[in-house]
Every structure is written in structure tokens, then in C-alpha cells.
Enzyme design. Structure first.
Site, PDB file in Angstrom:
ATOM      1  N   GLU A 100       5.046  -6.250   1.751  1.00 38.77           N
ATOM      2  CA  GLU A 100       4.640  -6.896   0.490  1.00 38.77           C
ATOM      3  C   GLU A 100       3.987  -5.883  -0.448  1.00 38.77           C
ATOM      4  O   GLU A 100       2.805  -5.996  -0.768  1.00 38.77           O
ATOM      5  CB  GLU A 100       3.716  -8.081   0.775  1.00 38.77           C
ATOM      6  CG  GLU A 100       2.577  -7.738   1.716  1.00 38.77           C
ATOM      7  CD  GLU A 100       1.642  -8.896   2.010  1.00 38.77           C
ATOM      8  OE1 GLU A 100       2.040 -10.061   1.853  1.00 38.77           O
ATOM      9  OE2 GLU A 100       0.487  -8.605   2.393  1.00 38.77           O
ATOM     10  N   GLY A 150       0.795  -1.228   0.000  1.00 39.48           N
ATOM     11  CA  GLY A 150       0.000   0.000   0.000  1.00 39.48           C
ATOM     12  C   GLY A 150       0.825   1.275   0.000  1.00 39.48           C
ATOM     13  O   GLY A 150       0.282   2.357   0.255  1.00 39.48           O
ATOM     14  N   ARG A 201       2.040  -2.126  -6.169  1.00 35.07           N
ATOM     15  CA  ARG A 201       1.949  -0.973  -7.060  1.00 35.07           C
ATOM     16  C   ARG A 201       3.229  -0.136  -7.082  1.00 35.07           C
ATOM     17  O   ARG A 201       3.741   0.198  -8.148  1.00 35.07           O
ATOM     18  CB  ARG A 201       0.771  -0.075  -6.617  1.00 35.07           C
ATOM     19  CG  ARG A 201       0.411   1.007  -7.618  1.00 35.07           C
ATOM     20  CD  ARG A 201      -0.641   1.972  -7.041  1.00 35.07           C
ATOM     21  NE  ARG A 201      -1.829   1.297  -6.571  1.00 35.07           N
ATOM     22  CZ  ARG A 201      -2.933   1.094  -7.287  1.00 35.07           C
ATOM     23  NH1 ARG A 201      -2.991   1.523  -8.526  1.00 35.07           N
ATOM     24  NH2 ARG A 201      -3.974   0.482  -6.762  1.00 35.07           N
ATOM     25  N   CYS A 247     -17.865   1.777 -26.249  1.00 36.95           N
ATOM     26  CA  CYS A 247     -19.105   2.546 -26.354  1.00 36.95           C
ATOM     27  C   CYS A 247     -19.637   2.851 -24.968  1.00 36.95           C
ATOM     28  O   CYS A 247     -20.757   2.451 -24.621  1.00 36.95           O
ATOM     29  CB  CYS A 247     -20.131   1.769 -27.160  1.00 36.95           C
ATOM     30  SG  CYS A 247     -19.474   1.202 -28.731  1.00 36.95           S
TER      31      CYS A 247
HETATM   32  C1  LIG Z   1      -3.037  -5.821  -2.845  1.00 36.77           C
HETATM   33  C2  LIG Z   1      -2.293  -6.257  -1.643  1.00 36.77           C
HETATM   34  C3  LIG Z   1      -0.955  -5.882  -1.467  1.00 36.77           C
HETATM   35  C4  LIG Z   1      -0.246  -4.933  -2.397  1.00 36.77           C
HETATM   36  O1  LIG Z   1      -0.808  -3.665  -2.310  1.00 36.77           O
HETATM   37  P1  LIG Z   1      -0.149  -2.436  -3.156  1.00 36.77           P
HETATM   38  O2  LIG Z   1      -1.094  -1.305  -2.895  1.00 36.77           O
HETATM   39  O3  LIG Z   1      -0.140  -2.861  -4.566  1.00 36.77           O
HETATM   40  O4  LIG Z   1       1.199  -2.217  -2.600  1.00 36.77           O
HETATM   41  C5  LIG Z   1      -0.280  -6.390  -0.370  1.00 36.77           C
HETATM   42  N1  LIG Z   1      -0.906  -7.213   0.510  1.00 36.77           N
HETATM   43  C6  LIG Z   1      -2.187  -7.583   0.380  1.00 36.77           C
HETATM   44  C7  LIG Z   1      -2.793  -8.478   1.371  1.00 36.77           C
HETATM   45  C8  LIG Z   1      -2.926  -7.116  -0.689  1.00 36.77           C
HETATM   46  O5  LIG Z   1      -4.210  -7.460  -0.808  1.00 36.77           O
END
Ligand SMILES: *Cc1c(COP(=O)(O)O)cnc(C)c1O
Length: 386
Positions: free
Chosen positions: A273, A239, A276, A338
Site C-alpha cells: 500500500e 514506505g 508517496r 513570517c
Molecule cells: C502512510 C502509510 C502508508 C503509505 O506510506 P508511503 O510512505 O506514502 O508509501 C501505507 N500504510 C500505512 C499504514 C501508512 O500509515
């Protein structure tokens, strides 16, 4: 932090008035124009060298903190192979992602998460020998224990933290992700009655779109909670913020790594983890203008492809950043579908004519792989790697 992309044209930018593209053209732009000449647009063009450099810089900033890549951001095999040089593992969120990632990287440590794991997916994860299973609640834990198999798990916690204005909230209140403290208590009771399923730690992924400072504040709350449970392995989730409005405003990995080093106590294993913030910058969606028209006073460019290839601007309600061209009257760029939702960018201050190449930046994450590819049955884009 290395920047894969020089600069952008978006609603708020002043464009340098020194002609098209700027100087010199970067490698992706060169490839984009070659593809245009060969009649091979739309296409995604990935700069793997830039991804390699970016991932190395993230890895460097993190010190002892483990880095897993969230495959759902972009599971393209070419990207996964580059990232494998820098990450400690990959986080997957379905049986499909599990099989895909193991097909590309058979040896990589896997964390298997995600809500709604079926019994078949749980067994597939155990058969594959995943490093960690992220348990989403007591119901899932009961089903896992019922398999009679051994497993190393993390409990995904959803803490009541105030997240403020974030891009996406997965926790901090009533959501289907993870468990609240009552759920944690129920899981601990289930775990105490058996030995095959081992509690390794706590996992939290509470929000997407946090800058380093706020991420560290949320992380601190998660660490407090984990310590109260007596566990020493903590996955702090992903995130990390990216800005589509200001692509050069990058997540401050150096400050984040320093902050985590300050929060970590000896004997603790910390892991993140992100998805993005790792892969978004390395991809561009490149296409060409089919038609330019003025409707009720507003100028539109209709391009080949659209949000069925890159759904990101439709899901996030933003303008996808555009690599600048010759300055011109603000123009809204839409695709071939469309539906009024097929808008890629609004009021971009560049001059466009039929046949012109348009390059959308920040297309390396949650772009092609989240899109409704077959709506209207247009051809799929090509994929190119530098
Ligand atoms: C989607 C997700 C991530 C990655 O989130 P990003 O915003 O792409 O960094 C990490 N952990 C879990 C559990 C997720 O669902």
C-alpha cells in the site's frame, strides 16, 4: 520507469550551461508559463498522463502482488480516478478519507487503517463494507467486537526489526502504531472467543524510505511472522523510498516485484500500500518570484506562496527540487510566511529575478494536503491537470 521530469537543480547539481529551462520545455513547464502570464500563480500542476504511465509500470512490475494506494499521500480526486485504473484498492486512514474516497470511487475495495479509530469510524467502515479493517491493538479489537458486527480484519504488527537509517520509523520499536507480539497474542485470544470478526491476515507498515533491497529484507521478516501465526494474507505496507536530493533515483519496482515473487509461497496473498512513491513525481508546485534581496551577504528569492501550500520541505528538512533555469549564484528560496521555517530550497544555483517562474518538482505527495493552508490568510493556489 518513465520519468515525468527531465532534470533538477539542487544544491549538488551541475547545471548545464546552455541557457534557461533546457530543451524542449515539457508540458508542465509550458502550462506554468501560461499561468504566469495570466497572473494565476502559485498553482499545483499535475501531469496525469505521467501518473498513469508510472502507475501502470508499478502494476506491471508487481505480478500477482496486490497494489493498494495509500490515499493520505494525496487524495486529489483527479489523481484517484487515474490510479483506480491500476490499483486493486485504496488504503484510507480516517473516516474522512473513507467518505472522500468512496465519494470519488464508490466501487473501489478499501482497506481501513490508522491509529485512533473512534467507535463511529469503525461503524462507518463496517457500514461502507470495507474489504479489510487493519486493527491496531487489543483495545481497538475489543471495541470492534463490542459492535456485534461482522468484519474481516488484519492485525497490524510492529515487529522488533532493525530498520537502520530510514526517513520515518512507524515500527521496529516502541511506537503507537500496531502491536507487539504480546498484543498479537491478546488479539488472538479475543478472536478465538467469537466468530463475527474474522482474522484474514497480518498487516505491517514499519518504515518509510526503504530501497527495494532493504524493503525486501523487512518484508521477509514480516512474512516469517505471518507464517508463524498461520495466516496466508499479508499486507506489507508502503514506505518505498523516493529521493528528494536525487529525483531521478527511483525505487526499483522491477527488482522489488521479482524479489516478492521469490518470497511469496503458493496460496499466499501479498499486498502493498504505497503512497508517496506512486504520486510524488506527477505534481509540481509552480510560483513566481516577488522579490530578490541580499541580506548579510546571502541571496534570497521570496516567492508567492510558500510552505503553507507545500509543507514538505519544512517537515522533511530538505530543499524541494527545483526545475533548472539559467545558472547563477546560489540563492535561497523562501515563501511569504513570517517565519524562518518558510524556506522551500536552499542555495539553488540558478539566476532569479522578480517575476521569474519557479517550478518545484516532486510535489505530488504529502504537499498541499499536509500543509497549513490558512496560516497568514494568503490565497490558496490553483490546481491544474494535464
Ligand atoms: C502512510 C502509510 C502508508 C503509505 O506510506 P508511503 O510512505 O506514502 O508509501 C501505507 N500504510 C500505512 C499504514 C501508512 O500509515
Amino acid at each position: 520507469m518513465p520519468s515525468a521530469i527531465r532534470s533538477y537543480a539542487s544544491v549538488n547539481d551541475d547545471i548545464a550551461a546552455d541557457g534557461p529551462i533546457g530543451d524542449p520545455m515539457d508540458a508542465v513547464t509550458v502550462r506554468a508559463h501560461e499561468l504566469a502570464e495570466a497572473g494565476r500563480l502559485p498553482a499545483f500542476v499535475y501531469d496525469l498522463a505521467a501518473l498513469d504511465e508510472h502507475a501502470a509500470a508499478i502494476r506491471d512490475a508487481l505480478g500477482d502482488v496486490e497494489l493498494y494506494y495509500a490515499a493520505k499521500a494525496n487524495p486529489d480526486p483527479e489523481l484517484l480516478r487515474v490510479l483506480a485504473r491500476h490499483v486493486d484498492g485504496v488504503e484510507v486512514a480516517s473516516g474522512g478519507e473513507l467518505a472522500h474516497v468512496l465519494g470519488v470511487l464508490p466501487e473501489v475495495p478499501i482497506a481501513f487503517g490508522g491509529p485512533g479509530k473512534t467507535d463511529a469510524e469503525l461503524v462507518a467502515a463496517l457500514d461502507a463494507g470495507v474489504a479489510r479493517l487493519h486493527v491496531e491493538g487489543p483495545g481497538e479489537l475489543r471495541r470492534l467486537i463490542a459492535t456485534g458486527r461482522e468484519a474481516d480484519i488484519m492485525l497490524r504488527v510492529n515487529l522488533a526489526v532493525s530498520l537502520g537509517d530510514v526517513a520515518l520509523a512507524m515500527g521496529g520499536g516502541a511506537t503507537p502504531f500496531g502491536m507487539d507480539p504480546d498484543g498479537v497474542t491478546a488479539c488472538l485470544e479475543l478472536l478465538n472467543r467469537q466468530e463475527a470478526v474474522r482474522l484474514r491476515g497480518v498487516h505491517a507498515h514499519l518504515a518509510s524510505g526503504l530501497d527495494a533491497e532493504r524493503m525486501l529484507q523487512v518484508n521477509e521478516r514480516v512474512l516469517d511472522h505471518a507464517r508463524s501465526l498461520g495466516v496466508t494474507e499479508i499486507n506489507l505496507g508502503g514506505g518505498m523510498a523516493v529521493s528528494y536530493a536525487d529525483p531521478d533515483a527511483r525505487f526499483d519496482w522491477a527488482a522489488y516485484g521479482k524479489g516478492l515473487a521469490g518470497l511469496r509461497r503458493s496460496g499466499e496473498t501479498l499486498r502493498i500500500e504505497p503512497g508517496r512513491s506512486v504520486s510524488v513525481y506527477c505534481g509540481r508546485y509552480v510560483t513566481r518570484v516577488i522579490d530578490v534581496k541580499r541580506v548579510h551577504g546571502r541571496l534570497f528569492a521570496v516567492v508567492a506562496g510558500g510552505t503553507h501550500h507545500i509543507r514538505t520541505p519544512a517537515t522533511k528538512g530538505h530543499s524541494q527540487p527545483v526545475i533548472p533555469g539559467t545558472p547563477g549564484e546560489p540563492i535561497t528560496i523562501s515563501g511569504q510566511l513570517c517565519t524562518p521555517k518558510d524556506q522551500l530550497a536552499e542555495n539553488v544555483p540558478i539566476a532569479l529575478e522578480p517575476g521569474d517562474v519557479v517550478e518545484f518538482a516532486m510535489a505530488g505527495a504529502y504537499a498541499w494536503n499536509i500543509s497549513h493552508h490558512d496560516f497568514l490568510m494568503h490565497p490558496h493556489p490553483e490546481f491544474h491537470y494535464l
